[in-house]
Design a protein around this motif. Structure first.
Motif, PDB file in Angstrom:
ATOM      1  N   GLY A   1      -8.359  31.043  21.138  1.00  0.00           N
ATOM      2  CA  GLY A   1      -7.280  30.673  22.049  1.00  0.00           C
ATOM      3  C   GLY A   1      -7.417  31.490  23.321  1.00  0.00           C
ATOM      4  N   SER A   2      -6.897  30.955  24.431  1.00  0.00           N
ATOM      5  CA  SER A   2      -7.042  31.730  25.666  1.00  0.00           C
ATOM      6  C   SER A   2      -6.167  32.970  25.621  1.00  0.00           C
ATOM      7  CB  SER A   2      -6.797  30.885  26.912  1.00  0.00           C
ATOM      8  OG  SER A   2      -5.562  30.268  26.890  1.00  0.00           O
ATOM      9  N   ASP A   3      -5.139  32.993  24.787  1.00  0.00           N
ATOM     10  CA  ASP A   3      -4.365  34.227  24.655  1.00  0.00           C
ATOM     11  C   ASP A   3      -5.268  35.393  24.248  1.00  0.00           C
ATOM     12  OD1 ASP A   3      -1.884  33.255  25.395  1.00  0.00           O
ATOM     13  OD2 ASP A   3      -1.231  32.822  23.356  1.00  0.00           O
TER      14      ASP A   3
ATOM     15  N   LEU B   1      -7.581  36.292  27.124  1.00  0.00           N
ATOM     16  CA  LEU B   1      -6.831  37.050  28.136  1.00  0.00           C
ATOM     17  C   LEU B   1      -6.635  38.495  27.682  1.00  0.00           C
ATOM     18  CD1 LEU B   1      -4.113  34.382  29.068  1.00  0.00           C
ATOM     19  CD2 LEU B   1      -5.909  35.230  30.586  1.00  0.00           C
TER      20      LEU B   1
ATOM     21  N   TYR C   1       3.350  33.565  33.616  1.00  0.00           N
ATOM     22  CA  TYR C   1       3.211  33.505  32.157  1.00  0.00           C
ATOM     23  C   TYR C   1       3.723  34.817  31.544  1.00  0.00           C
ATOM     24  CZ  TYR C   1       0.830  32.610  27.661  1.00  0.00           C
ATOM     25  OH  TYR C   1       0.535  32.391  26.339  1.00  0.00           O
TER      26      TYR C   1
ATOM     27  N   PRO D   1      -1.729  32.085  36.821  1.00  0.00           N
ATOM     28  CA  PRO D   1      -2.144  30.781  36.342  1.00  0.00           C
ATOM     29  C   PRO D   1      -2.202  29.805  37.512  1.00  0.00           C
ATOM     30  CG  PRO D   1      -0.118  31.554  35.241  1.00  0.00           C
ATOM     31  CD  PRO D   1      -0.323  32.380  36.477  1.00  0.00           C
TER      32      PRO D   1
ATOM     33  N   ALA E   1       2.647  28.771  35.608  1.00  0.00           N
ATOM     34  CA  ALA E   1       3.555  28.428  34.516  1.00  0.00           C
ATOM     35  C   ALA E   1       4.708  29.412  34.568  1.00  0.00           C
ATOM     36  CB  ALA E   1       2.829  28.529  33.181  1.00  0.00           C
TER      37      ALA E   1
ATOM     38  N   ASP F   1      -6.038  31.861  35.516  1.00  0.00           N
ATOM     39  CA  ASP F   1      -5.725  31.314  34.192  1.00  0.00           C
ATOM     40  C   ASP F   1      -5.508  29.808  34.360  1.00  0.00           C
ATOM     41  OD1 ASP F   1      -4.485  30.552  31.834  1.00  0.00           O
ATOM     42  OD2 ASP F   1      -3.031  32.190  31.818  1.00  0.00           O
TER      43      ASP F   1
ATOM     44  N   TYR G   1      -3.759  24.876  32.517  1.00  0.00           N
ATOM     45  CA  TYR G   1      -3.232  23.528  32.821  1.00  0.00           C
ATOM     46  C   TYR G   1      -4.013  22.825  33.917  1.00  0.00           C
ATOM     47  CZ  TYR G   1       0.573  25.492  30.116  1.00  0.00           C
ATOM     48  OH  TYR G   1       1.307  26.074  29.111  1.00  0.00           O
TER      49      TYR G   1
ATOM     50  N   THR H   1      -8.588  26.680  28.245  1.00  0.00           N
ATOM     51  CA  THR H   1      -8.240  26.503  26.841  1.00  0.00           C
ATOM     52  C   THR H   1      -8.451  25.058  26.406  1.00  0.00           C
ATOM     53  OG1 THR H   1      -6.427  26.654  25.246  1.00  0.00           O
ATOM     54  CG2 THR H   1      -5.797  26.112  27.481  1.00  0.00           C
TER      55      THR H   1
ATOM     56  N   SER I   1      -6.301  23.943  24.252  1.00  0.00           N
ATOM     57  CA  SER I   1      -4.990  23.688  23.647  1.00  0.00           C
ATOM     58  C   SER I   1      -4.211  22.569  24.329  1.00  0.00           C
ATOM     59  CB  SER I   1      -4.119  24.938  23.705  1.00  0.00           C
ATOM     60  OG  SER I   1      -4.679  25.969  22.941  1.00  0.00           O
ATOM     61  N   LYS I   2      -4.443  22.353  25.620  1.00  0.00           N
ATOM     62  CA  LYS I   2      -3.595  21.424  26.373  1.00  0.00           C
ATOM     63  C   LYS I   2      -4.320  20.105  26.614  1.00  0.00           C
ATOM     64  CE  LYS I   2      -1.050  25.129  26.733  1.00  0.00           C
ATOM     65  NZ  LYS I   2       0.092  25.369  25.897  1.00  0.00           N
TER      66      LYS I   2
ATOM     67  N   ARG J   1      -7.090  26.910  18.156  1.00  0.00           N
ATOM     68  CA  ARG J   1      -7.161  28.236  18.781  1.00  0.00           C
ATOM     69  C   ARG J   1      -8.544  28.466  19.389  1.00  0.00           C
ATOM     70  NH1 ARG J   1      -3.954  28.519  20.629  1.00  0.00           N
ATOM     71  NH2 ARG J   1      -3.719  30.738  20.928  1.00  0.00           N
TER      72      ARG J   1
HETATM   73  N1  PMP Z   1      -2.042  30.681  29.772  1.00  0.00           N
HETATM   74  C1  PMP Z   1      -0.915  30.026  30.047  1.00  0.00           C
HETATM   75  C2  PMP Z   1      -0.434  30.008  31.465  1.00  0.00           C
HETATM   76  C3  PMP Z   1      -0.203  29.364  29.037  1.00  0.00           C
HETATM   77  O1  PMP Z   1       0.943  28.737  29.304  1.00  0.00           O
HETATM   78  C4  PMP Z   1      -0.708  29.393  27.708  1.00  0.00           C
HETATM   79  C5  PMP Z   1       0.010  28.659  26.600  1.00  0.00           C
HETATM   80  N2  PMP Z   1       1.163  29.249  26.158  1.00  0.00           N
HETATM   81  C6  PMP Z   1      -1.871  30.118  27.464  1.00  0.00           C
HETATM   82  C7  PMP Z   1      -2.530  30.730  28.514  1.00  0.00           C
HETATM   83  C8  PMP Z   1      -2.430  30.303  26.082  1.00  0.00           C
HETATM   84  O2  PMP Z   1      -2.949  29.157  25.528  1.00  0.00           O
HETATM   85  P1  PMP Z   1      -3.841  29.196  24.208  1.00  0.00           P
HETATM   86  O3  PMP Z   1      -3.783  30.575  23.622  1.00  0.00           O
HETATM   87  O4  PMP Z   1      -3.261  28.156  23.329  1.00  0.00           O
HETATM   88  O5  PMP Z   1      -5.231  28.875  24.648  1.00  0.00           O
END
Ligand code: PMP
Length: 356
Positions: A88-90, A93, A114, A154, A158, A184, A187, A210, A212-213, A221
């Motif tokens: 996951g990008s979390d 990061l 964020y 970001p 966000a 970041d 999106y 990511t 994820s979106k 993840r």
């Molecule tokens: N960066 C931003 C700005 C986000 O809103 C999110 C999602 N909450 C993430 C990173 C993390 O996304 P993920 O860990 O699912 O890749």
């Protein structure tokens, strides 16, 4: 029950955990609170997750995630040493904060942005300074001059959804050659300009994305960083000190399949953007104040009712959005763009809720 907090280290006592949006179990809800994609993952992902791949879970995964790294390098016209993958990008990061942001000057990021960024700063004892957005919520790069610190935001931001153009990012990079500038791009695929095209020009640029979106794989993840080989090497050192396997085997197989089905991805993004246009028009007609979104969500303020009252009334109707109450800007709703039918149900519910 005894209170085992006495056994915690002082550092853990000081941590303020990030609270993610809720993931309710009920099936009938319309879930518009965590910016997931309404479309399922590409059918190529289903086909790739074969019984043979599951059986392979007996073994450790490839410690270099080479197939995935090569796939991403080809996809973004980079070399494999410019790609880093993680859970996951979390997580990506988190590693980047540790690798780059403990500098002479504080890390700069926008207020509002964020909410995970201050959490990582506290985790790693990184000094930071929040830079207020302008009155109209725009992010102005001249506010981010940081010769030897770090900068992160970001794009699109966000939870505002507002994006800045590539020309601004280029200006920022020129002005801050000795700071890591982390964009970041969680999106970015919903209409903003990606900074990936600047990577070969600026060795201090790190772009984090990511699956994820825009690729409908939040449950997998899988996030990644793209940047100069030197920055990627630093991320690898940090990662290796936590866990020598960047991603699990099934995540690698699924993500490779998703990136190899670009038509499906393009089509899903186009549809999300069309549904966003519908949602924006309908919310405006209902009197909502909206920021211009280039993400898969909108940031909206109802008129004549508090955002909290609308949030609660939607919840009673089984529609979950995200409620924000921020010191400088007041209360807002962040509404993810779901399927067209979800958004039609949302608009019908809002008409019902509106003061008559
Ligand atoms: N960066 C931003 C700005 C986000 O809103 C999110 C999602 N909450 C993430 C990173 C993390 O996304 P993920 O860990 O699912 O890749």
């Amino acid at each position: 029950m005894t209170d085992t907090r006495r056994l915690w280290s002082e550092a853990v006592n000081r941590l303020e955990p990030y609270v993610p949006g809720e993931q309710p179990k009920a099936q009938k809800l319309i879930k518009l609170n965590t910016n997931e994609n309404a479309f399922p993952p590409s059918p190529a992902v289903h086909r790739a997750l074969t019984a043979a791949e599951v059986d392979r879970l007996r073994l450790y995964p490839d410690p270099n995630s080479q197939k995935l790294v090569n796939t991403l390098a080809d996809y973004y016209c980079l070399t494999p040493d410019q790609v880093f993958v993680g859970n996951g990008s979390d997580e990506v990061l988190a590693h980047a904060f540790y690798a780059f942001f403990q500098q002479a000057q504080p890390l700069l990021f926008p207020d509002v942005s964020y909410s995970f960024y201050p959490v990582y700063c506290n985790l790693y004892d990184i000094r930071f300074q929040k830079v207020p957005l302008r009155e109209d919520f725009s992010l102005v790069v001249d506010d981010y001059l940081q010769p030897n610190g770090g900068i992160i935001f970001p794009n699109p931001n966000a939870p505002t959804g507002m994006a800045i153009p590539l020309a601004d990012i280029r200006r920022l990079l020129i002005a801050n050659r000795d700071s890591v500038v982390l964009i970041d791009e969680a999106y970015v695929d919903f209409g903003a300009e990606s900074a990936v095209s600047l990577i070969n020009e600026f060795d201090n640029l790190l772009v984090v994305q990511t699956t994820s979106k825009s690729r409908s794989l939040a449950g997998l993840r899988l996030g990644y960083a793209l940047g100069s080989a030197g920055l990627i090497e630093a991320l690898g050192r940090v990662k290796n000190s936590f866990n020598s396997y960047p991603v699990d085997h099934l995540a690698e197989v699924a993500a490779v399949a998703a990136f190899n089905d670009d038509d499906y991805f393009q089509n899903a993004c186009t549809q999300v953007i069309a549904t966003r246009a519908y949602t924006v028009a309908e919310l405006k007609a209902l009197g909502f104040d909206l920021l211009p979104s280039q993400a898969n969500f909108v940031f909206a303020k109802p008129q004549g009712q508090s955002a909290k009252a609308v949030f609660d009334a939607l919840r009673e109707r089984s529609i979950i959005v995200r409620y924000f109450d921020k010191p400088r800007i007041g209360d807002y709703l962040r509404i993810s763009i779901g399927a067209q039918s979800d958004m039609e149900a949302l608009i019908a519910a809002l008409k019902d809720i509106a003061p008559h």
